[in-house]
Design an enzyme around this catalytic site. Structure first.
Site, mmCIF file in Angstrom:
data_model
loop_
_atom_site.group_PDB
_atom_site.id
_atom_site.type_symbol
_atom_site.label_atom_id
_atom_site.label_comp_id
_atom_site.label_asym_id
_atom_site.label_seq_id
_atom_site.Cartn_x
_atom_site.Cartn_y
_atom_site.Cartn_z
ATOM 1 N N ASP A 20 43.111 42.659 45.174
ATOM 2 C CA ASP A 20 42.381 42.739 43.950
ATOM 3 C C ASP A 20 42.284 44.075 43.675
ATOM 4 O O ASP A 20 42.360 44.941 44.231
ATOM 5 C CB ASP A 20 40.951 42.171 44.380
ATOM 6 C CG ASP A 20 41.007 40.803 45.009
ATOM 7 O OD1 ASP A 20 41.428 39.983 44.519
ATOM 8 O OD2 ASP A 20 40.492 40.702 46.117
ATOM 9 N N ASP A 29 39.708 46.268 40.720
ATOM 10 C CA ASP A 29 38.627 46.081 39.875
ATOM 11 C C ASP A 29 38.464 47.286 38.938
ATOM 12 O O ASP A 29 39.219 48.567 39.294
ATOM 13 C CB ASP A 29 37.417 46.285 40.652
ATOM 14 C CG ASP A 29 37.309 45.098 41.671
ATOM 15 O OD1 ASP A 29 37.660 44.044 41.198
ATOM 16 O OD2 ASP A 29 36.565 45.253 42.723
ATOM 17 N N ASP A 88 29.130 51.913 48.621
ATOM 18 C CA ASP A 88 28.510 51.972 49.718
ATOM 19 C C ASP A 88 29.377 53.263 50.569
ATOM 20 O O ASP A 88 28.565 53.971 51.262
ATOM 21 C CB ASP A 88 29.004 50.701 50.369
ATOM 22 C CG ASP A 88 30.550 50.357 50.123
ATOM 23 O OD1 ASP A 88 31.196 50.963 49.628
ATOM 24 O OD2 ASP A 88 30.671 48.901 50.391
#
Length: 447
Positions: free
Chosen positions: A74, A76, A150
């Site tokens: 993926d 982003d 994170d």
């Protein structure tokens, strides 16, 4: 003296990552990212936003994987444009989410997720009594956005136009050292989002990284906070963990960190039993093989393997108590699924598949008459058969049962007829007493 020096070095390496307002800029000639691995859809998203006067970068796991030489699944994008501004620049784009507002930009079958830089700890975020962030849509600057991510290895930004990587938290250094470090105070960050504890396990197992001691320390103590997370989010994270191609390593890590208790109720009990652990680990190993070879992994099949021994124990107990075999199996399935859905929001389409796989197992034992041919027409035959083979490999079902069905499924009409004849010979004939009982039930012949 040497020991004190080692302790100081370890303490230095375990400290919270340094947060910069100005990033370290790493040129393309230094980081070695292969731009050809970035799909045209992701490039166009960044180029379109930059052409409109905005900053736009690939961000997170995609940048991490590119630096490691892994082809990302993926991509982003992070930008200083608001969701409404992002949407206005693309023909096919929708704003999604309430907790975190994002934009999905669609190019054919591909979707690029675009987020706006978030502000860091403004005091305006909506949290629950445990500190979990319920909403965070206060927008800020790029260095703040990096600080609120994170882990350091996920707080990297790649500009495909200039080829530079922007690093605010020494994430590139941690990738080189194969170390997973959380950004900020670990306890506070886990309270903000307890799912980060699961993500730590998944990243460490998937990448073969060591979890930094300060990052790891609060996990066992705060593990129960996961109970406050919506079941749908826990299910999504568990699904990512188990379909990552490193499920065996992930389960081992979950156990090591004390995170398996409560996520899949009874799973810890299963793993403490030799037969149950063998079955689960064998199933996960085969799942890993499929995922690494690029094949799809069916979530329903995966959860059916994880929960089978819970169903099996419940089923055996019911049969021993005098219940009939198939109704007992259905009742056992109902009870186990009810227990699981309290913790995990397993979707109905997955639980339906799980139920069919489980109820097929006793049907494989019937190898006479029309039963095998009817089973060939069953929609879940392949999944049930694969499940049977795992049971045989784990020595839970007879090996010859799996071999018989392998030959029957792939055999010709003549071969199937021979197999049926062979099965009928081994089928126990009715006893004379049962024949006498049946004969007594027959109606008397007409005079």
């Amino acid at each position: 003296m040497i020991r004190r020096l080692v302790d100081k070095v370890q303490d230095f390496l375990s400290r919270s990552p340094r947060l910069r307002k100005t990033p370290r800029r790493i040129a393309a000639s230094k980081h070695g990212i292969d731009r050809s691995l970035v799909p045209r859809s992701a490039l166009r998203t960044c180029e379109t936003l930059q052409a409109a006067g905005h900053h736009a970068y690939l961000v997170g796991g995609a940048v991490r994987d590119l630096l490691l030489g892994i082809v990302p699944k993926d991509f982003d994008v992070a930008t200083d444009a608001t969701p409404e501004q992002v949407k206005s620049h693309f023909r096919r784009a929708i704003i999604i989410g309430r907790r975190f507002r994002l934009v999905h930009v669609m190019f054919g079958s591909e979707t690029i997720e675009v987020s706006t830089f978030r502000a860091y700890d403004t005091g305006e975020r909506d949290t629950d009594v445990h500190g979990r962030v319920l909403a965070d849509n206060v927008f800020g600057q790029q260095h703040e956005d990096a600080a609120r991510r994170d882990f350091t290895i996920n707080a990297l930004y790649y500009d495909p136009t200039t080829g530079e990587v922007l690093d605010y938290t020494e994430g590139v250094r941690d990738i080189a050292r194969r170390r997973l470090r959380i950004i900020g105070d670990p306890q506070t960050r886990y309270r903000e989002d307890p799912v980060r504890m699961l993500r730590a396990v998944r990243f460490a197992a998937k990448l073969g990284f060591e979890i930094d001691s300060a990052t790891r320390a609060p996990i066992a103590r705060l593990a129960n906070l996961i109970e406050n997370v919506p079941a749908a989010r826990v299910f999504d994270e568990m699904l990512k963990l188990l379909t990552s191609g490193h499920a065996v390593a992930c389960i081992s890590r979950l156990r090591a960190e004390g995170l398996h208790h409560g996520l899949l109720p009874l799973l810890d009990v299963i793993l403490e039993q030799a037969q149950g652990e063998r079955f689960v680990m064998l199933a996960l190993a085969r799942t890993d093989e499929r995922a690494r070879s690029g094949k799809s992994v069916a979530p329903g099949f995966l959860f059916a393997t994880l929960l089978w021994h819970s169903v099996l124990a419940n089923w055996n107990a019911r049969v021993a108590a005098g219940e009939h075999k198939m109704p007992a199996l259905e009742a056992a399935i109902d009870q186990i699924l009810e227990t699981q859905t309290e913790k995990l929001a397993i979707q109905r389409r997955f639980t339906s598949e799980m139920r069919e796989i489980w109820t097929l197992q006793p049907r494989f034992e019937r190898r006479t008459g029309q039963a095998p041919f009817r089973l060939l027409e069953h929609l879940r035959l392949r999944a049930g058969y694969d499940f049977l083979l795992i049971r045989c490999a784990a020595e839970e079902a007879p090996a010859d049962l799996g071999e018989w069905w392998t030959k029957f499924i792939h055999g010709s009409e003549e071969e199937r007829a021979a197999l049926m004849q062979e099965a009928s010979k081994t089928h126990t004939a009715p006893s004379s007493s049962s024949r006498r009982r049946r004969s007594r039930r027959r109606p008397a012949a007409a005079a």
